[in-house]
Design a protein around this motif. Sequence first.
Motif, PDB file in Angstrom:
ATOM      1  N   ALA A  68       0.811  -1.224   0.000  1.00 36.42           N
ATOM      2  CA  ALA A  68       0.000   0.000   0.000  1.00 36.42           C
ATOM      3  C   ALA A  68       0.838   1.266   0.000  1.00 36.42           C
ATOM      4  O   ALA A  68       0.354   2.335  -0.380  1.00 36.42           O
ATOM      5  CB  ALA A  68      -0.922   0.008   1.226  1.00 36.42           C
ATOM      6  N   LEU A  69       2.099   1.182   0.416  1.00 34.87           N
ATOM      7  CA  LEU A  69       2.954   2.364   0.531  1.00 34.87           C
ATOM      8  C   LEU A  69       3.528   2.736  -0.832  1.00 34.87           C
ATOM      9  O   LEU A  69       4.187   1.931  -1.487  1.00 34.87           O
ATOM     10  CB  LEU A  69       4.093   2.098   1.514  1.00 34.87           C
ATOM     11  N   GLY A  70       3.262   3.982  -1.256  1.00 36.89           N
ATOM     12  CA  GLY A  70       3.820   4.470  -2.510  1.00 36.89           C
ATOM     13  C   GLY A  70       3.377   3.684  -3.725  1.00 36.89           C
ATOM     14  O   GLY A  70       4.091   3.601  -4.727  1.00 36.89           O
ATOM     15  N   ARG A  71       2.154   3.118  -3.681  1.00 37.03           N
ATOM     16  CA  ARG A  71       1.691   2.230  -4.758  1.00 37.03           C
ATOM     17  C   ARG A  71       1.294   2.995  -6.012  1.00 37.03           C
ATOM     18  O   ARG A  71       1.446   2.500  -7.128  1.00 37.03           O
ATOM     19  CB  ARG A  71       0.496   1.416  -4.246  1.00 37.03           C
ATOM     20  N   LEU A  72       0.778   4.208  -5.859  1.00 33.28           N
ATOM     21  CA  LEU A  72       0.310   4.995  -6.997  1.00 33.28           C
ATOM     22  C   LEU A  72       1.129   6.263  -7.146  1.00 33.28           C
ATOM     23  O   LEU A  72       1.568   6.856  -6.158  1.00 33.28           O
ATOM     24  CB  LEU A  72      -1.170   5.375  -6.816  1.00 33.28           C
ATOM     25  N   GLY A  73       1.313   6.705  -8.386  1.00 33.10           N
ATOM     26  CA  GLY A  73       2.013   7.950  -8.644  1.00 33.10           C
ATOM     27  C   GLY A  73       1.044   9.120  -8.693  1.00 33.10           C
ATOM     28  O   GLY A  73       0.075   9.183  -7.942  1.00 33.10           O
ATOM     29  N   TYR A  74       1.299  10.039  -9.622  1.00 32.46           N
ATOM     30  CA  TYR A  74       0.448  11.216  -9.764  1.00 32.46           C
ATOM     31  C   TYR A  74      -0.957  10.829 -10.206  1.00 32.46           C
ATOM     32  O   TYR A  74      -1.141   9.901 -10.998  1.00 32.46           O
ATOM     33  CB  TYR A  74       1.040  12.160 -10.800  1.00 32.46           C
ATOM     34  N   PHE A  75      -1.943  11.589  -9.703  1.00 24.41           N
ATOM     35  CA  PHE A  75      -3.333  11.350 -10.067  1.00 24.41           C
ATOM     36  C   PHE A  75      -4.024  12.705 -10.114  1.00 24.41           C
ATOM     37  O   PHE A  75      -3.749  13.575  -9.285  1.00 24.41           O
ATOM     38  CB  PHE A  75      -4.002  10.447  -9.030  1.00 24.41           C
ATOM     39  N   PRO A  76      -4.922  12.953 -11.090  1.00 21.45           N
ATOM     40  CA  PRO A  76      -5.590  14.257 -11.169  1.00 21.45           C
ATOM     41  C   PRO A  76      -6.337  14.583  -9.875  1.00 21.45           C
ATOM     42  O   PRO A  76      -7.156  13.794  -9.403  1.00 21.45           O
ATOM     43  CB  PRO A  76      -6.564  14.079 -12.339  1.00 21.45           C
ATOM     44  N   ALA A  77      -6.071  15.744  -9.315  1.00 23.23           N
ATOM     45  CA  ALA A  77      -6.657  16.113  -8.015  1.00 23.23           C
ATOM     46  C   ALA A  77      -8.177  16.175  -8.068  1.00 23.23           C
ATOM     47  O   ALA A  77      -8.851  15.777  -7.120  1.00 23.23           O
ATOM     48  CB  ALA A  77      -6.091  17.448  -7.546  1.00 23.23           C
ATOM     49  N   THR A  78      -8.731  16.656  -9.180  1.00 25.19           N
ATOM     50  CA  THR A  78     -10.177  16.825  -9.263  1.00 25.19           C
ATOM     51  C   THR A  78     -10.915  15.516  -9.456  1.00 25.19           C
ATOM     52  O   THR A  78     -12.143  15.475  -9.361  1.00 25.19           O
ATOM     53  CB  THR A  78     -10.547  17.786 -10.406  1.00 25.19           C
ATOM     54  N   ALA A  79     -10.188  14.440  -9.757  1.00 22.70           N
ATOM     55  CA  ALA A  79     -10.802  13.122  -9.896  1.00 22.70           C
ATOM     56  C   ALA A  79     -10.562  12.265  -8.672  1.00 22.70           C
ATOM     57  O   ALA A  79     -10.768  11.056  -8.700  1.00 22.70           O
ATOM     58  CB  ALA A  79     -10.253  12.424 -11.142  1.00 22.70           C
ATOM     59  N   SER A  80     -10.137  12.894  -7.586  1.00 21.44           N
ATOM     60  CA  SER A  80      -9.774  12.189  -6.358  1.00 21.44           C
ATOM     61  C   SER A  80     -10.440  12.858  -5.166  1.00 21.44           C
ATOM     62  O   SER A  80     -10.424  14.091  -5.038  1.00 21.44           O
ATOM     63  CB  SER A  80      -8.244  12.232  -6.197  1.00 21.44           C
ATOM     64  N   GLY A  81     -11.014  12.043  -4.272  1.00 23.76           N
ATOM     65  CA  GLY A  81     -11.578  12.616  -3.056  1.00 23.76           C
ATOM     66  C   GLY A  81     -10.525  13.322  -2.228  1.00 23.76           C
ATOM     67  O   GLY A  81     -10.755  14.416  -1.690  1.00 23.76           O
ATOM     68  N   VAL A  82      -9.338  12.718  -2.123  1.00 23.30           N
ATOM     69  CA  VAL A  82      -8.223  13.344  -1.406  1.00 23.30           C
ATOM     70  C   VAL A  82      -7.860  14.666  -2.059  1.00 23.30           C
ATOM     71  O   VAL A  82      -7.653  15.685  -1.387  1.00 23.30           O
ATOM     72  CB  VAL A  82      -7.008  12.390  -1.381  1.00 23.30           C
ATOM     73  N   GLY A  83      -7.778  14.674  -3.385  1.00 25.66           N
ATOM     74  CA  GLY A  83      -7.420  15.897  -4.103  1.00 25.66           C
ATOM     75  C   GLY A  83      -8.435  17.004  -3.928  1.00 25.66           C
ATOM     76  O   GLY A  83      -8.075  18.168  -3.689  1.00 25.66           O
ATOM     77  N   LEU A  84      -9.719  16.670  -4.034  1.00 17.95           N
ATOM     78  CA  LEU A  84     -10.765  17.683  -3.862  1.00 17.95           C
ATOM     79  C   LEU A  84     -10.744  18.239  -2.444  1.00 17.95           C
ATOM     80  O   LEU A  84     -10.941  19.441  -2.232  1.00 17.95           O
ATOM     81  CB  LEU A  84     -12.137  17.088  -4.172  1.00 17.95           C
ATOM     82  N   SER A  85     -10.504  17.377  -1.466  1.00 15.79           N
ATOM     83  CA  SER A  85     -10.444  17.833  -0.086  1.00 15.79           C
ATOM     84  C   SER A  85      -9.325  18.860   0.102  1.00 15.79           C
ATOM     85  O   SER A  85      -9.515  19.916   0.713  1.00 15.79           O
ATOM     86  CB  SER A  85     -10.230  16.638   0.847  1.00 15.79           C
ATOM     87  N   LEU A  86      -8.147  18.573  -0.461  1.00 18.93           N
ATOM     88  CA  LEU A  86      -7.019  19.475  -0.308  1.00 18.93           C
ATOM     89  C   LEU A  86      -7.184  20.739  -1.159  1.00 18.93           C
ATOM     90  O   LEU A  86      -6.774  21.825  -0.746  1.00 18.93           O
ATOM     91  CB  LEU A  86      -5.724  18.749  -0.659  1.00 18.93           C
TER      92      LEU A  86
END
Length: 256
Positions: free
Chosen positions: A138-156
């Motif tokens: 689970a650690l460092g499994r994914l690289g860059y991801f569009p912020a607006t397509a991510s719950g984490v990204g939208l939150s930040l």
Amino acid sequence: MTDQDYLERKLKSYGTQLNMSVLDGIETLQAVASFDRPVGCRELARFLDLDTTRVNRLLRTLAYAGFVRKTPDRKYTVGPAMHVLAAQSLFASHMVSYAVKPLEELRTYDMVVAMGVLWRDKVTYVYHALPGLSSVEALGRLGYFPATASGVGLSLLSQKEEDEVAHLYQGKEIPGFPDGIDSLHAKLEEIRERGYVRVRTSYQTHLPEGSVTLALNIGEPAHSAIALSGDIPEERTAELVAALRGKAAEIESHIQ
């Protein structure tokens, strides 16, 4: 607001003249790290919208310092100094070491558990666990991801000022928001009022169709966000948001 107007406003907010060469160097290093393969100078220059000669000079400087390295086919990838810096930053912040236990405890809900950070318009997941996946995987499994397509990204993104968000997406398509910047602003305002994200995450191909993500920030100002994703009916929202808040507070208490 033009790019120049925005830049001048940001410079005034820091009360000093920023060193643009340093900023371009950092952006170049971040861009190299964002590719999951070695990248050539011309491609990188297009990605950054910078002059090729300037990018080439920056890459040579970063290679000299060990932050990037040149491959036999004359492309660039991250170098040993970058790995050292990453390890030092994780050690200094204790973010991952103190976050793993609370995040593991969230896995009892049998959902995707994630923790990510925001840079520009992209999210990087420092932890992203599908049900059944080990902590190490689970650690460092994914690289860059569009912020607006991510719950984490939208939150930040919701903690940023409206003009900063508008500048980030000026002239760009906004993943998950085909109607444009006004619909993104409206969503971010909704998140600010709620204090958390609830969003369908159909864009994310690693989640089942129709999945919902709940996410909220850690810290004030926020430095990261955590999320649960899966089959989440509306009536479970309060319970799961409370669980996320508890784990966010636990993580923050250790890394202040």
